[in-house]
Design a protein around this motif. Structure first.
Motif, PDB file in Angstrom:
ATOM      1  N   UNK A  10      12.409   0.930  -0.870  1.00  0.00           N
ATOM      2  CA  UNK A  10      13.406   1.975  -1.146  1.00  0.00           C
ATOM      3  C   UNK A  10      13.726   2.776   0.117  1.00  0.00           C
ATOM      4  N   UNK A  11      12.693   3.190   0.846  1.00  0.00           N
ATOM      5  CA  UNK A  11      12.890   4.002   2.054  1.00  0.00           C
ATOM      6  C   UNK A  11      13.670   3.253   3.121  1.00  0.00           C
ATOM      7  N   UNK A  12      13.601   1.936   3.091  1.00  0.00           N
ATOM      8  CA  UNK A  12      14.297   1.127   4.082  1.00  0.00           C
ATOM      9  C   UNK A  12      15.563   0.484   3.524  1.00  0.00           C
ATOM     10  N   UNK A  13      16.006   0.981   2.367  1.00  0.00           N
ATOM     11  CA  UNK A  13      17.242   0.503   1.730  1.00  0.00           C
ATOM     12  C   UNK A  13      17.283  -1.010   1.577  1.00  0.00           C
ATOM     13  N   UNK A  14      16.161  -1.574   1.170  1.00  0.00           N
ATOM     14  CA  UNK A  14      16.067  -3.018   0.937  1.00  0.00           C
ATOM     15  C   UNK A  14      16.136  -3.264  -0.574  1.00  0.00           C
ATOM     16  N   UNK A  15      17.092  -4.070  -0.996  1.00  0.00           N
ATOM     17  CA  UNK A  15      17.234  -4.391  -2.414  1.00  0.00           C
ATOM     18  C   UNK A  15      16.120  -5.344  -2.833  1.00  0.00           C
ATOM     19  N   UNK A  16      15.641  -5.171  -4.055  1.00  0.00           N
ATOM     20  CA  UNK A  16      14.550  -6.007  -4.539  1.00  0.00           C
ATOM     21  C   UNK A  16      14.572  -6.103  -6.052  1.00  0.00           C
ATOM     22  N   UNK A  17      13.776  -7.027  -6.558  1.00  0.00           N
ATOM     23  CA  UNK A  17      13.589  -7.224  -7.993  1.00  0.00           C
ATOM     24  C   UNK A  17      12.154  -6.816  -8.314  1.00  0.00           C
ATOM     25  N   UNK A  18      11.974  -6.030  -9.357  1.00  0.00           N
ATOM     26  CA  UNK A  18      10.621  -5.661  -9.790  1.00  0.00           C
ATOM     27  C   UNK A  18      10.013  -6.766 -10.644  1.00  0.00           C
ATOM     28  N   UNK A  19       8.735  -6.996 -10.444  1.00  0.00           N
ATOM     29  CA  UNK A  19       7.964  -7.906 -11.291  1.00  0.00           C
ATOM     30  C   UNK A  19       6.820  -7.116 -11.906  1.00  0.00           C
ATOM     31  N   UNK A  20       6.354  -7.555 -13.051  1.00  0.00           N
ATOM     32  CA  UNK A  20       5.287  -6.847 -13.754  1.00  0.00           C
ATOM     33  C   UNK A  20       3.916  -7.038 -13.119  1.00  0.00           C
ATOM     34  N   UNK A  21       3.782  -8.055 -12.296  1.00  0.00           N
ATOM     35  CA  UNK A  21       2.488  -8.320 -11.666  1.00  0.00           C
ATOM     36  C   UNK A  21       2.695  -9.148 -10.393  1.00  0.00           C
ATOM     37  N   UNK A  22       1.678  -9.164  -9.557  1.00  0.00           N
ATOM     38  CA  UNK A  22       1.727  -9.996  -8.357  1.00  0.00           C
ATOM     39  C   UNK A  22       1.864 -11.461  -8.753  1.00  0.00           C
ATOM     40  N   UNK A  23       1.164 -11.845  -9.792  1.00  0.00           N
ATOM     41  CA  UNK A  23       1.207 -13.236 -10.247  1.00  0.00           C
ATOM     42  C   UNK A  23       2.633 -13.651 -10.637  1.00  0.00           C
ATOM     43  N   UNK A  41      -1.703  -6.551   0.594  1.00  0.00           N
ATOM     44  CA  UNK A  41      -2.245  -7.677   1.351  1.00  0.00           C
ATOM     45  C   UNK A  41      -3.531  -8.262   0.741  1.00  0.00           C
ATOM     46  N   UNK A  42      -4.529  -7.446   0.366  1.00  0.00           N
ATOM     47  CA  UNK A  42      -5.760  -8.057  -0.172  1.00  0.00           C
ATOM     48  C   UNK A  42      -5.510  -8.895  -1.420  1.00  0.00           C
ATOM     49  N   UNK A  43      -4.599  -8.445  -2.252  1.00  0.00           N
ATOM     50  CA  UNK A  43      -4.290  -9.195  -3.475  1.00  0.00           C
ATOM     51  C   UNK A  43      -3.548 -10.478  -3.133  1.00  0.00           C
ATOM     52  N   UNK A  44      -2.599 -10.390  -2.195  1.00  0.00           N
ATOM     53  CA  UNK A  44      -1.870 -11.593  -1.775  1.00  0.00           C
ATOM     54  C   UNK A  44      -2.801 -12.588  -1.088  1.00  0.00           C
ATOM     55  N   UNK A  45      -3.752 -12.093  -0.307  1.00  0.00           N
ATOM     56  CA  UNK A  45      -4.719 -12.992   0.335  1.00  0.00           C
ATOM     57  C   UNK A  45      -5.526 -13.746  -0.716  1.00  0.00           C
ATOM     58  N   UNK A  46      -5.917 -13.043  -1.765  1.00  0.00           N
ATOM     59  CA  UNK A  46      -6.667 -13.700  -2.839  1.00  0.00           C
ATOM     60  C   UNK A  46      -5.830 -14.804  -3.483  1.00  0.00           C
ATOM     61  N   UNK A  47      -4.628 -14.456  -3.925  1.00  0.00           N
ATOM     62  CA  UNK A  47      -3.790 -15.431  -4.629  1.00  0.00           C
ATOM     63  C   UNK A  47      -3.394 -16.607  -3.746  1.00  0.00           C
ATOM     64  N   UNK A  62       2.023  -6.146   8.986  1.00  0.00           N
ATOM     65  CA  UNK A  62       1.725  -5.152   7.959  1.00  0.00           C
ATOM     66  C   UNK A  62       2.713  -4.014   8.115  1.00  0.00           C
ATOM     67  N   UNK A  63       3.256  -3.542   7.010  1.00  0.00           N
ATOM     68  CA  UNK A  63       4.301  -2.539   7.067  1.00  0.00           C
ATOM     69  C   UNK A  63       3.810  -1.123   6.792  1.00  0.00           C
ATOM     70  N   UNK A  64       2.849  -0.981   5.911  1.00  0.00           N
ATOM     71  CA  UNK A  64       2.329   0.332   5.558  1.00  0.00           C
ATOM     72  C   UNK A  64       0.811   0.228   5.444  1.00  0.00           C
ATOM     73  N   UNK A  65       0.098   1.079   6.197  1.00  0.00           N
ATOM     74  CA  UNK A  65      -1.361   1.085   6.099  1.00  0.00           C
ATOM     75  C   UNK A  65      -1.761   1.852   4.847  1.00  0.00           C
ATOM     76  N   UNK A  66      -2.715   1.292   4.114  1.00  0.00           N
ATOM     77  CA  UNK A  66      -3.205   1.935   2.898  1.00  0.00           C
ATOM     78  C   UNK A  66      -4.716   2.036   2.955  1.00  0.00           C
ATOM     79  N   UNK A 101     -11.898  -9.331  13.649  1.00  0.00           N
ATOM     80  CA  UNK A 101     -11.695 -10.667  13.075  1.00  0.00           C
ATOM     81  C   UNK A 101     -10.372 -10.740  12.313  1.00  0.00           C
ATOM     82  N   UNK A 102     -10.015  -9.657  11.626  1.00  0.00           N
ATOM     83  CA  UNK A 102      -8.780  -9.648  10.846  1.00  0.00           C
ATOM     84  C   UNK A 102      -7.643  -8.956  11.594  1.00  0.00           C
ATOM     85  N   UNK A 103      -7.856  -8.690  12.888  1.00  0.00           N
ATOM     86  CA  UNK A 103      -6.839  -8.100  13.759  1.00  0.00           C
ATOM     87  C   UNK A 103      -6.307  -6.772  13.223  1.00  0.00           C
TER      88      UNK A 103
END
Length: 106
Positions: A10-23, A41-47, A62-66, A101-103
């Protein structure tokens, strides 16, 4: 809605589609319905480590540190020990090795 990913888009005015889950989003990627999917990222790495999603390439950018936290009951006896253990870990040499190791930059 309301995720760090959607706020970033939203902050970068990028259009997107919402999904109910990462899966669900990753399934859309596998089915060629999406060119890109943004999530934690950790969830995407798992999947992407699973056979079903192994063809998906995770960006190095990485775009936003959490940061993440632990929630304990107010009267929990675990708090002090957990805090000391976390501090001991992140101040140690092993933690620096993991970040390297994970840069990951501190």
């Amino acid at each position: 809605n309301g995720t760090t990913s959607s706020l970033f888009l939203d902050m970068n005015n990028i259009k997107y589609i919402n999904y109910n889950s990462a899966k669900e989003g990753l399934d859309a990627m596998v089915n060629s319905q999406l060119d890109a999917f943004v999530y934690d990222k950790p969830i995407l790495e798992y999947y992407t480590g699973l056979d079903k999603y192994s063809e998906i390439v995770l960006s190095k950018k990485e775009f936003v540190e959490q940061t993440y936290g632990f929630v304990l009951n107010k009267n929990s006896e675990l708090g002090d020990g957990l805090n000391q253990s976390i501090l001991g870990t992140i101040r140690g040499d092993e933690w620096s090795g993991i970040l390297n190791r994970y840069n990951i930059k501190r």
